[in-house]
Motif scaffolding. Structure first.
Motif, PDB file in Angstrom:
ATOM      1  N   THR A  19     -37.635 -26.218   9.131  1.00 57.75           N
ATOM      2  CA  THR A  19     -37.990 -24.684   8.870  1.00 57.75           C
ATOM      3  C   THR A  19     -37.730 -24.382   7.373  1.00 57.75           C
ATOM      4  OG1 THR A  19     -37.021 -24.207  11.158  1.00 57.75           O
ATOM      5  CG2 THR A  19     -37.756 -22.161   9.600  1.00 57.75           C
ATOM      6  N   TYR A  20     -38.734 -23.701   6.858  1.00 56.56           N
ATOM      7  CA  TYR A  20     -38.705 -23.462   5.348  1.00 56.56           C
ATOM      8  C   TYR A  20     -38.399 -21.816   5.378  1.00 56.56           C
ATOM      9  CZ  TYR A  20     -39.948 -28.018   3.954  1.00 56.56           C
ATOM     10  OH  TYR A  20     -40.304 -29.151   3.898  1.00 56.56           O
ATOM     11  N   ARG A  21     -37.540 -21.556   4.685  1.00 55.75           N
ATOM     12  CA  ARG A  21     -37.031 -19.986   4.474  1.00 55.75           C
ATOM     13  C   ARG A  21     -37.537 -19.412   2.988  1.00 55.75           C
ATOM     14  NH1 ARG A  21     -32.816 -20.529   7.561  1.00 55.75           N
ATOM     15  NH2 ARG A  21     -33.514 -19.683   9.515  1.00 55.75           N
ATOM     16  N   PRO A  33     -33.853 -32.876   8.259  1.00 52.70           N
ATOM     17  CA  PRO A  33     -34.581 -32.099   9.269  1.00 52.70           C
ATOM     18  C   PRO A  33     -33.303 -30.802   9.432  1.00 52.70           C
ATOM     19  CG  PRO A  33     -33.626 -34.007  10.484  1.00 52.70           C
ATOM     20  CD  PRO A  33     -33.421 -34.221   8.971  1.00 52.70           C
ATOM     21  N   THR A  34     -34.025 -29.793   9.791  1.00 53.33           N
ATOM     22  CA  THR A  34     -33.340 -28.529  10.116  1.00 53.33           C
ATOM     23  C   THR A  34     -32.536 -28.575  11.640  1.00 53.33           C
ATOM     24  OG1 THR A  34     -34.956 -27.255   9.133  1.00 53.33           O
ATOM     25  CG2 THR A  34     -33.348 -26.002  10.200  1.00 53.33           C
ATOM     26  N   VAL A  35     -33.339 -29.211  12.403  1.00 46.38           N
ATOM     27  CA  VAL A  35     -32.953 -29.392  13.859  1.00 46.38           C
ATOM     28  C   VAL A  35     -33.311 -30.962  14.232  1.00 46.38           C
ATOM     29  CG1 VAL A  35     -32.511 -28.873  16.183  1.00 46.38           C
ATOM     30  CG2 VAL A  35     -32.973 -27.182  14.335  1.00 46.38           C
ATOM     31  N   GLU A  86     -42.188 -22.687   9.960  1.00 45.99           N
ATOM     32  CA  GLU A  86     -41.771 -23.812  10.662  1.00 45.99           C
ATOM     33  C   GLU A  86     -42.861 -24.968  10.418  1.00 45.99           C
ATOM     34  OE1 GLU A  86     -41.023 -23.523  15.064  1.00 45.99           O
ATOM     35  OE2 GLU A  86     -38.970 -24.330  14.379  1.00 45.99           O
ATOM     36  N   ALA A  87     -42.618 -25.902   9.572  1.00 42.11           N
ATOM     37  CA  ALA A  87     -43.497 -26.899   9.199  1.00 42.11           C
ATOM     38  C   ALA A  87     -43.668 -28.035  10.104  1.00 42.11           C
ATOM     39  CB  ALA A  87     -43.029 -27.648   7.815  1.00 42.11           C
ATOM     40  N   SER A 138     -29.506 -38.140  10.100  1.00 46.39           N
ATOM     41  CA  SER A 138     -29.985 -36.682   9.869  1.00 46.39           C
ATOM     42  C   SER A 138     -28.865 -35.752   9.465  1.00 46.39           C
ATOM     43  CB  SER A 138     -30.439 -36.466  11.445  1.00 46.39           C
ATOM     44  OG  SER A 138     -29.262 -36.598  12.574  1.00 46.39           O
ATOM     45  N   THR A 139     -27.760 -36.354   9.405  1.00 45.23           N
ATOM     46  CA  THR A 139     -26.548 -35.355   8.948  1.00 45.23           C
ATOM     47  C   THR A 139     -25.990 -36.102   7.733  1.00 45.23           C
ATOM     48  OG1 THR A 139     -24.957 -36.580  10.325  1.00 45.23           O
ATOM     49  CG2 THR A 139     -26.127 -34.551  11.258  1.00 45.23           C
ATOM     50  N   MET A 140     -26.742 -36.888   7.056  1.00 39.99           N
ATOM     51  CA  MET A 140     -26.064 -37.849   5.867  1.00 39.99           C
ATOM     52  C   MET A 140     -25.927 -36.919   4.658  1.00 39.99           C
ATOM     53  SD  MET A 140     -26.934 -41.325   5.995  1.00 39.99           S
ATOM     54  CE  MET A 140     -26.106 -42.718   7.035  1.00 39.99           C
TER      55      MET A 140
END
Lengths: 408, 240
Positions: free
Chosen positions: B19-21, B66-68, B28-29, B79-81
């Protein structure tokens, strides 16, 4: 990526934009060169003063008369009073009264015109005692100094400074020849060696030294007053003890307290300090201006590094995509900035060193380069590069690879 | 080999959203992408511009988080690095080929190819040997000292492929690699990718050109942030 790789990459980047790097460094070059030259100029001037004062002799105290107040209430400066006498000098020379004093040389001084044949020369005529040469650490190139007997008899003899001798006797040895002072004929018995003070034409090299009795007779002085008493302490360590002995002895003899003393005592150190205080102000001022130009040079480095980060944004993105961590990227730009600073500093140093050879004959001022100033200049230039490189480097490090790659 | 189902997964993504804000606006891309890419696969990610394929490529390339959602690359949860950890993963696991080539103009070909090895911390002589070997593999063994400006577009892209290969990565990620090339160079580069695939490399190709996508063994079609089709395309001449 190790340090050698980082340094190599930095050098490549600096070389890749040769013109821009040179112009960026120019600010640092000018700044460092001017700091080195102004500090060197200040130190040279101080060294010159020290040489001149050291040439007076060693472990020396210089006692001069205090101020005199004339009948109209006008107070003269130091030296205007005639309170110092030959007896004062004799008392100081006494071993029990002043055990830390080795030798004493009272002097009178006046300006006279000397004539030798067709030539004449106006110089200062110094009347003194036999210990003068030792106290003032002067030697003779030819002939001899006068003796106690010659002082007692008021012999018509003179010892000439080297400049005086060459002015009066262009050819041949002056020793044994005659000079005329106020109609009286004096025999030249010796010529002083140069005082060693750094500049030529110093008054120390242009004077005629006479027995004090002869000098008084020639200048018509009747009182027993002297203009300066040079006192030599037994050693460097006893200089301050000698100072206090002379001070209390003279105060007692003149019936005054130390606070209202009618005489002044200076040491070589105090003379150096006084002479240097103006030098120092000037040097600090000039160095300050030079330091500001260094600062401007540093801002130039930062400016160019920011341009470089913007210009190489794709390269940064690529390097990050290929595995460069933010740290490595930051380090690369920091090293680049430091190189600009350090190389600028080295070039500035070279310019300063060349300037210190080329300039002194032109401005007639010695320039002394110290290892400390050189080291400080190099550290400063490196520090400027690092200091002003931090912000651009952190900007480069913080760029995200996608934004950096996407930019056109 | 290439599409054998028993080969281990190189890429495993689950429920990826991005998601880009911008201020109060949210866009949501990617809205939930799940897929697995196995070792030796040649996958083309296809979709029109704005479909989210670039976002997906950034996440697959560990250039963005990624956002999620979860992302395992060669068994590692990436994904959390942190950014520094991702840099290291990119260096070891991924070989990038970009549309713009992204070669450094001031460096000769081999120095461009050795760059990833510099960040991997290899000694200089080993880097040179491997860079030259990689250039030989893409048919540029005689161009190692040439700067990018002295090479044609196709040759430059081959240098970029050599740079992607030099670390022996788990996957080659090519983002519109033929977008800036004429048809002859395009064929050149695609043949090279085919050859690498035949040699067992995993290749993920991002493209919007159907005929380029047709060279791959599998097409993932993305539209509006979702996978709309996943076709195990059979390529002429390739083993089923």
């Amino acid at each position: 990526m190790n340090w050698i790789e980082t340094l190599r990459a930095g050098a490549e980047a600096v070389r890749a934009h040769r013109m821009r790097s040179l112009l960026t460094m120019l600010g640092i070059v000018i700044g460092i060169a001017s700091v080195i030259l102004t500090v060197g100029f200040g130190q040279g001037a101080q060294q010159q003063v020290r040489d001149e004062i050291d040439a007076l002799g060693s472990n020396l105290l210089i006692v001069s008369p205090g101020s005199a107040t004339d009948s109209g209430g006008l107070r003269g400066g130091f030296g205007s009073a005639t309170t110092l006498t030959l007896e004062d000098a004799t008392a100081i020379a006494d071993d029990t009264a002043a055990p830390d004093v080795r030798r004493v040389a009272p002097t009178t001084s006046s300006s006279v015109s000397l004539a030798a044949g067709e030539t004449n020369w106006t110089t200062s005529l110094v009347g003194t005692t036999t210990s003068w040469a030792d106290v003032r650490a002067r030697t003779l190139t030819s002939g001899r100094f006068f003796t106690a007997d010659e002082i007692a008899s008021g012999a018509h003899v003179a010892v000439l400074g080297p400049d005086t001798a060459s002015e009066l006797f262009a050819v041949g040895s002056p020793v044994g020849r005659t000079v005329t002072v106020a109609g009286q004929q004096l025999t030249v018995i010796g010529v002083l060696d140069s005082s060693g003070a750094s500049d030529s034409g110093s008054s120390e090299d242009d004077q005629a030294i006479l027995p004090i009795s002869t000098a008084k007779a020639l200048t018509g002085a009747t009182s027993g007053s002297v203009s300066t008493i040079y006192v030599e302490a037994t050693s460097q360590e006893t200089l301050s003890a000698a100072y206090q002995e002379v001070e209390s002895l003279l105060a007692t003899r003149h019936r005054v307290t130390a606070a209202e003393a009618d005489f002044g005592i200076s040491t070589q150190e105090s003379l150096v300090e006084t002479a240097n205080s103006t030098n120092k102000t000037l040097t600090v001022l000039l160095t300050g201006i030079a330091a500001i130009s260094l600062l401007v040079g540093g801002v130039g480095v930062m400016n160019i590094m920011l341009v470089s980060v913007t210009e190489r944004i794709r390269e940064i993105g690529l390097r990050k995509a290929l595995g460069a961590t933010p740290r490595v990227i930051g380090r690369q730009f920091l090293v680049e900035a430091s190189m600009l600073g350090l190389v600028g500093g080295v070039v500035g140093l070279l310019v300063g060193v060349v300037g210190s050879w080329v300039l002194p004959p032109l401005i007639d001022q010695p320039i002394t380069l110290s290892a400390l100033a050189v080291g400080a200049a190099l550290l400063t230039s490196l520090g400027l590069g690092v200091g002003f490189g931090v912000y651009p480097a952190s900007r480069a490090a913080r760029l995200t690879p996608i934004d950096a790659l996407r930019s056109e | 080999m290439s599409t054998t189902p028993i080969s281990p997964p190189i890429i495993a993504i689950e429920g990826i959203r991005k998601t880009y804000r911008t201020g109060s606006l949210e866009f949501e891309a990617l809205c939930g992408i799940d897929t697995t890419i196995r070792e030796g696969e040649y996958v083309a990610v296809v979709g029109p511009s704005g479909s989210g394929k670039s976002t997906l490529m950034n996440i697959l390339g560990c250039l963005d988080n990624p956002t999620v959602g979860g992302y395992h690359l060669a068994g590692e949860d990436v994904s959390t690095m942190s950014e520094a950890q991702l840099a290291e993963v990119r260096n070891r696991r991924i070989g990038f080929v970009f549309q713009q080539f992204n070669l450094l103009a001031g460096l000769p070909a081999w120095r461009n190819v050795e760059l990833p090895l510099v960040y991997a911390g290899l000694p200089r002589h080993e880097r040179r040997d491997r860079a030259v070997a990689a250039l030989e593999r893409v048919g540029l063994g005689d161009r190692t000292e040439n700067r990018p400006g002295e090479l044609s577009g196709g040759q430059q892209q081959r240098v970029a492929v050599a740079r992607a290969l030099v670390t022996e990565p788990a996957m080659i990620l090519a983002d519109e690699p033929t977008g800036n090339l004429d048809s002859r160079s395009t064929a050149d580069v695609l043949d090279l990718l085919d050859a690498l695939h035949d040699a067992g490399r995993t290749i993920v190709l991002i493209t919007h050109e159907k005929d380029v996508a047709a060279r791959a063994g599998r097409n993932l079609v993305i539209s509006d942030g979702r996978i709309v089709s996943d076709t195990p395309a059979v390529r002429a001449g390739a083993p089923a």
